[in-house]
Design an enzyme around this catalytic site. Structure first.
Site, PDB file in Angstrom:
ATOM      1  N   ARG A 281      47.292  39.257  74.029  1.00 51.29           N
ATOM      2  CA  ARG A 281      48.243  38.212  73.615  1.00 51.29           C
ATOM      3  C   ARG A 281      47.498  36.967  73.143  1.00 51.29           C
ATOM      4  O   ARG A 281      47.862  36.352  72.138  1.00 51.29           O
ATOM      5  CB  ARG A 281      49.180  37.869  74.770  1.00 51.29           C
ATOM      6  CG  ARG A 281      50.183  38.962  75.102  1.00 51.29           C
ATOM      7  CD  ARG A 281      51.001  38.624  76.324  1.00 51.29           C
ATOM      8  NE  ARG A 281      51.830  37.444  76.127  1.00 51.29           N
ATOM      9  CZ  ARG A 281      52.510  36.840  77.109  1.00 51.29           C
ATOM     10  NH1 ARG A 281      52.458  37.310  78.347  1.00 51.29           N
ATOM     11  NH2 ARG A 281      53.239  35.776  76.849  1.00 51.29           N
TER      12      ARG A 281
ATOM     13  N   CYS B 271      50.091  29.425  79.891  1.00 55.41           N
ATOM     14  CA  CYS B 271      50.343  30.871  79.921  1.00 55.41           C
ATOM     15  C   CYS B 271      51.483  31.151  78.955  1.00 55.41           C
ATOM     16  O   CYS B 271      51.589  30.504  77.918  1.00 55.41           O
ATOM     17  CB  CYS B 271      50.664  31.344  81.336  1.00 55.41           C
ATOM     18  SG  CYS B 271      52.106  30.543  82.077  1.00 55.41           S
TER      19      CYS B 271
END
Length: 274
Positions: free
Chosen positions: A173, A232
């Site tokens: 990611r 995050c």
């Protein structure tokens, strides 16, 4: 106290308020509240970070105002002198976020080391059914801005180098090799951020040793002489990084909006390179 063992918590159940702060990503098909009602630590209450949140922000589980937080935890029977222990189903996933919320609001909380899985592995009892009714108490929140970072704070420290940014998402990611689980988000990361997947800091549902934590951050290129801003996907596992940093005595702030905010804002720069 940051961490408490299952055995130590079992011995002190009558003296603390235990909160199940479990959360599961969209698309997993798991319902944290249903799982709580199926099995939880005796006397535990549900701390739903999607509910104890600023639900008007347009972002998931945004930190609520001090007044809203105080009202929510007061309704759970928590006062300023209450000892709080939080846990989640995974061990170290969403419980650190709940602990961070308490710390931002001026109250300490401990995390059950290893979470519900460790509790059950120790042969300790669970109960089922809805959470018991709590006797409301008055709670006064004292907001600590040093533990919180906004998108503008992140942009500033990336530009001036006064702090370093650590991203808890998986490498695929971080580098934009896979699509984000939330629709509409660009892939990649903030230019200048360092990738420290939160899973690299956890083994068998427990946080790794301080020596291992320090080594992981340093190998990721994080300058531990600086304050760290953790980020995050949506501000949850960033708190795992902040907790890990706390174990080695390093200050940090959590970027509450994290990639859900940054990645959806076309004004914010994004890269897929180191």
């Amino acid at each position: 106290m940051m961490l408490i063992t299952p055995e130590a918590l079992h011995a002190r159940l009558a003296d603390v308020v235990v909160l199940d702060a479990s959360l599961h990503l969209p698309g997993t098909g798991r319902d944290a509240t249903a799982e709580f009602e199926a099995a939880h630590i005796p006397g535990a209450l549900r701390f739903d970070i999607d509910v104890i949140a600023d639900t008007t922000s347009g972002l998931p589980h945004t930190l609520p105002s001090p007044e809203a937080f105080a009202a929510a935890v007061g309704a759970l029977g928590i006062g300023n002198d209450t000892e709080v222990v939080v846990y989640d189903a995974e061990g170290f996933y969403s419980a650190p976020r709940a602990r961070w919320m308490f710390r931002v609001m001026g109250h300490d909380a401990a995390i059950l080391d290893g979470g519900l899985a460790a509790w059950r592995a120790a042969g300790l009892p669970v109960e089922s059914g809805p959470a018991p009714a709590a006797t409301p108490r008055h709670f006064t929140a004292t907001y600590n801005p040093d533990l919180f970072a906004s998108g503008d704070d992140v942009a500033r420290v990336l530009a001036d180098g006064t702090a370093v940014v650590a991203d808890a998402r998986a490498a695929d990611r971080f580098y934009g090799r896979v699509a984000e689980p939330r629709a509409g988000l660009r892939g990649g990361h903030m230019p200048g951020a360092h990738n420290v997947p939160f899973t690299s800091l956890v083994a068998d549902g427990r946080l790794k040793s301080p020596a291992e934590v320090r080594d992981i951050f340093q190998k990721a290129g994080v300058d531990l002489d600086k304050t760290v801003v953790t980020t995050c996907g949506s501000g949850v596992t960033a708190a795992v990084l902040s907790l890990a940093l706390e174990t080695i005595g390093k200050p940090s702030a959590v970027y509450d909006g994290s990639w859900t905010e940054w990645g959806s804002d076309p004004k914010r720069p994004v890269t897929t390179e180191d």
